[in-house]
Design an enzyme around this catalytic site. Structure first.
Site, short mmCIF file in Angstrom:
data_model
loop_
_atom_site.label_atom_id
_atom_site.label_comp_id
_atom_site.label_asym_id
_atom_site.label_seq_id
_atom_site.Cartn_x
_atom_site.Cartn_y
_atom_site.Cartn_z
N HIS A 1 30.94 -4.06 -5.28
CA HIS A 1 30.87 -5.03 -4.28
C HIS A 1 30.08 -6.36 -4.72
O HIS A 1 30.42 -7.40 -4.04
CB HIS A 1 29.84 -4.63 -3.25
CG HIS A 1 29.42 -5.07 -2.03
ND1 HIS A 1 30.28 -5.27 -1.01
CD2 HIS A 1 28.43 -5.84 -1.77
CE1 HIS A 1 29.71 -6.03 0.05
NE2 HIS A 1 28.46 -6.55 -0.26
N ASP B 1 34.44 -1.33 -4.77
CA ASP B 1 33.63 -1.12 -3.52
C ASP B 1 34.13 -0.35 -2.53
O ASP B 1 35.54 -0.30 -2.28
CB ASP B 1 33.54 -2.81 -3.00
CG ASP B 1 32.68 -3.07 -1.87
OD1 ASP B 1 31.82 -2.01 -1.81
OD2 ASP B 1 32.73 -3.85 -1.31
N SER C 1 30.08 -10.49 1.09
CA SER C 1 29.48 -9.48 2.13
C SER C 1 29.88 -10.39 3.72
O SER C 1 30.63 -10.86 3.84
CB SER C 1 28.66 -8.75 1.92
OG SER C 1 28.16 -7.70 2.61
#
Length: 657
Positions: free
Chosen positions: A455, A397, A198
């Site tokens: 994710h 994601d 991220s």
């Protein structure tokens, strides 16, 4: 340059750093073994935790603004030929790396009963590498810093990590780059990799650059790995809409699609004029998608919306994914327990507040940085300097989706070319006989798309994510063994990397208890591995026995050959030890005839006795052994018979060996 004793370095710098032993964590409360629900106060994993300074020391002996970073160090279960250290960052900004440690790539997970359970073999990234989970910037997780002194830019955050590492290698000098410089890279020192997900897509390239550009890099950086990372606004903003179509949630003819398409156009126009990481008009894209998917569920009191971290799931509004993974609430409870905080050496004086996953104050301070360019601009120089880069993405994601990450890789210019070329097409990647995703590599850059992953790739695909990082680091677990050597894995048309298979090369299946079962045998991988270890011991023992038997055989043959040679020598010269030559007179009388012309055989025999020292050749072997090793004075007495001449007999002591 010879390595200084860590204590000497600390003394010179005036830095009060504790000894490594003070960071040791002997165990964690309620860490259960897989086969038992009993409390495990101790465990085979080597673990350390604690604090080190993040900023330079001031006059009072404390770092500036009292900034300290918290770390958790897990040692590898199997050590490869060249040791590896993975430094793990979570994103946010301001989110704790306990997300990675307890939900993604660490050695344990929540057990659903308030405690912890070990992950299955082959699912933890510390199987073949040490992992350093780092709560950074200061204030994140268990880290702390004075109020209003939060980190305010990416370069500052990177410098603080480098400062932390300078202290870290003083406490743990085996990780220092000096070891490799002193003793060479083959087998000495530790290869270091930065990894995370991220917003760590921003942290990691900046930290890598700071390490490489440091006058004296504290560690030997070899590569970086970024999962579902936010690295390139121009390539990634707007791909949220493409993902909604790709996943068959919206169609291009729907009203929602057309509305968001207008926002994407406005975003790209803004991107053409700006070099900032985050742009307000572009942030509206995801916010509008969330709003468009928010509905009131029949019979429910609240609203639900799409989970932005996994499009297959929904969540309550306004969380829309912030309540996921489902073990997150239990993790909150566990890390807030006083006995857990004590076991992890949490500083109760400087960090009395309860643990939170993401610190909003840290995030707000980092977002004030509007001058640092997007991290994608740092990647070409890193690649050209020899640092390997892995960009991987779970394909389910939304917020940092696979379309955007792949596009960022394809738009990157480095090594005299742009993106990947046709000579290196994407290849299918298989783990345990199942299609795990796609794999593409060119000029030090690798892109991996992970099928069926969100994710947080390690949450959904722990075995696959571990196989990926092991491949990227170049670890040959065929030589190291361990559980991953039991799981077939290949990229493209290469042969499967697997040590043991069952049922004619069958792949591992999942048993009732979650263990992988080898077809054709009905045994778990752990059982097969145990049998393999015993077979190895048996083979080693058999080999040693064969060597011993061969040695005994050769020794026996040499002994018998020596004894035979001694008998032959004795037959030639007798036991007298020294042969006295007969005189010519004696030899002249050695052969007489009788009056009838026959040869006198008695005389011949008598003469033979004289020549061989007074004994016949038929003497037994035992007498040879009696004298062969004896040492003594010469016996000059005449004992050859009444008419025989005196001879010199063998030296002996009169005692037998």
């Amino acid at each position: 340059m010879p390595l200084l004793d860590p204590r000497e370095v600390l003394l010179r710098r005036g830095i009060p750093i504790p000894a490594a032993a003070s960071f040791h964590v002997p165990g964690l409360p309620d860490l259960h073994a897989e086969s038992s629900s009993s409390t495990a106060l101790a465990h085979p994993l080597q673990m350390s935790a604690g604090y080190l300074p993040a900023r330079p020391i001031e006059a009072d002996g404390q770092p500036k603004d009292n900034a300290h970073l918290f770390f958790l160090l897990l040692r590898a279960r199997h050590v490869p030929a060249k040791r590896k250290l993975i430094i793990w960052f979570n994103g946010g900004p301001g989110c704790s790396s306990f997300d990675g440690a307890m939900m993604e790539v660490g050695a344990w997970r929540m057990d659903g009963k308030g405690g912890l359970v070990w992950v299955k073999d082959g699912a933890s990234w510390n199987e073949y590498a040490d992992i350093l989970f780092l709560d950074q910037p200061a204030g994140t997780g268990f880290s702390y810093v004075n109020t209003n002194a939060y980190t305010k830019s990416l370069p500052q955050a990177a410098d603080e990590v480098v400062h932390f590492l300078e202290q870290f290698v003083q406490v743990y000098p085996e990780y220092s780059r000096d070891v490799e410089l002193e003793y060479g890279s083959q087998g000495s020192g530790v290869d270091v990799y930065l990894a995370g997900e991220s917003f760590a897509g921003q942290y990691i390239p900046y930290t890598a650059k700071a390490i490489v550009k440091s006058p004296k890099p504290p560690v030997s950086l070899k590569g970086i790995a970024i999962g579902n990372g936010f690295i390139d606004p121009k390539s990634q903003y707007g791909t949220e809409l493409e993902t909604m179509v790709q996943k068959n949630i919206w169609t291009t003819s729907s009203g929602e699609y057309k509305h968001v398409a207008g926002l994407v156009k406005a975003c790209h126009e803004e991107l053409d004029k700006s070099n900032q990481r985050e742009i307000g008009k572009c942030e509206l894209i995801l916010q509008t998608i969330i709003a468009s998917t928010t509905t009131k569920t029949q019979g429910a009191s609240g609203y639900t919306c799409i989970n932005v971290y996994d499009v297959r799931l929904s969540d309550s509004s306004p969380a829309c994914g912030m309540n996921w993974p489902t073990t997150l609430p239990a993790m909150y409870d566990y890390l807030r327990r006083p006995d857990v905080r004590k076991a992890l050496h949490v500083d109760e004086h400087h960090k009395p507040e309860a643990w939170v996953e993401c610190n909003a104050n840290v995030g707000s301070a980092m977002r004030t940085d509007t001058t640092s360019p997007p991290s994608v601009q740092l990647l070409p120089e890193l690649l050209d300097s020899g640092v390997k880069v892995l960009l991987f993405a779970g394909e389910e994601d939304l917020i940092c989706n696979a379309i955007g990450v792949q596009r960022a890789a394809e738009n990157l210019e480095w090594g005299g070319a742009k993106g990947f070329d046709d000579k290196q097409p994407a290849q299918d990647w298989y783990v345990n006989g199942t299609h795990a995703g796609t794999w593409r590599t060119a000029r030090n850059l690798t892109y991996v798309g992970i099928k069926g992953a969100s994710h947080m790739v390690g949450v959904d695909k722990p075995i696959e994510s571990h196989d990926m990082i092991v491949r990227f680091m170049g670890i040959d677990y065929m030589k190291v063994a361990g559980p991953n050597a039991l799981i077939p894995s290949r990229v493209g048309n290469e042969p499967d990397r697997v040590l043991i298979t069952g049922g004619g090369g069958g792949i591992a299946q999942i048993g009732k208890d979650g263990s992988r079962v080898i077809p054709g045998s009905g045994k778990t991988e752990e059982e097969v591995a145990e049998e393999a270890r015993w077979r190895a011991y048996y083979d080693a023992g058999s080999f040693a026995l064969m060597v011993l038997l061969i040695a005994v055989g050769i020794g026996t043959w040499l002994l018998l050959r020596a004894r035979k040679q001694r008998r032959l020598n004795r037959n030639r010269i007798g036991r007298g030890g020294a042969l006295r030559l007969a005189t010519t007179t004696e030899l002249g009388a050695s052969r007489s005839t009788t009056g009838n012309g026959d040869t006198d055989e008695t005389s011949n025999n008598h003469e033979l006795e004289r020549l061989v020292g007074g004994k016949h050749v038929e003497d037994d072997d035992d007498d040879v052994e009696e004298h062969i090793f004896n040492v003594g004075d010469e016996d000059l007495s005449d004992s050859n018979g009444e008419n025989g001449p005196p001879v010199v007999k063998a030296r002996h002591t009169g005692s037998q060996r």
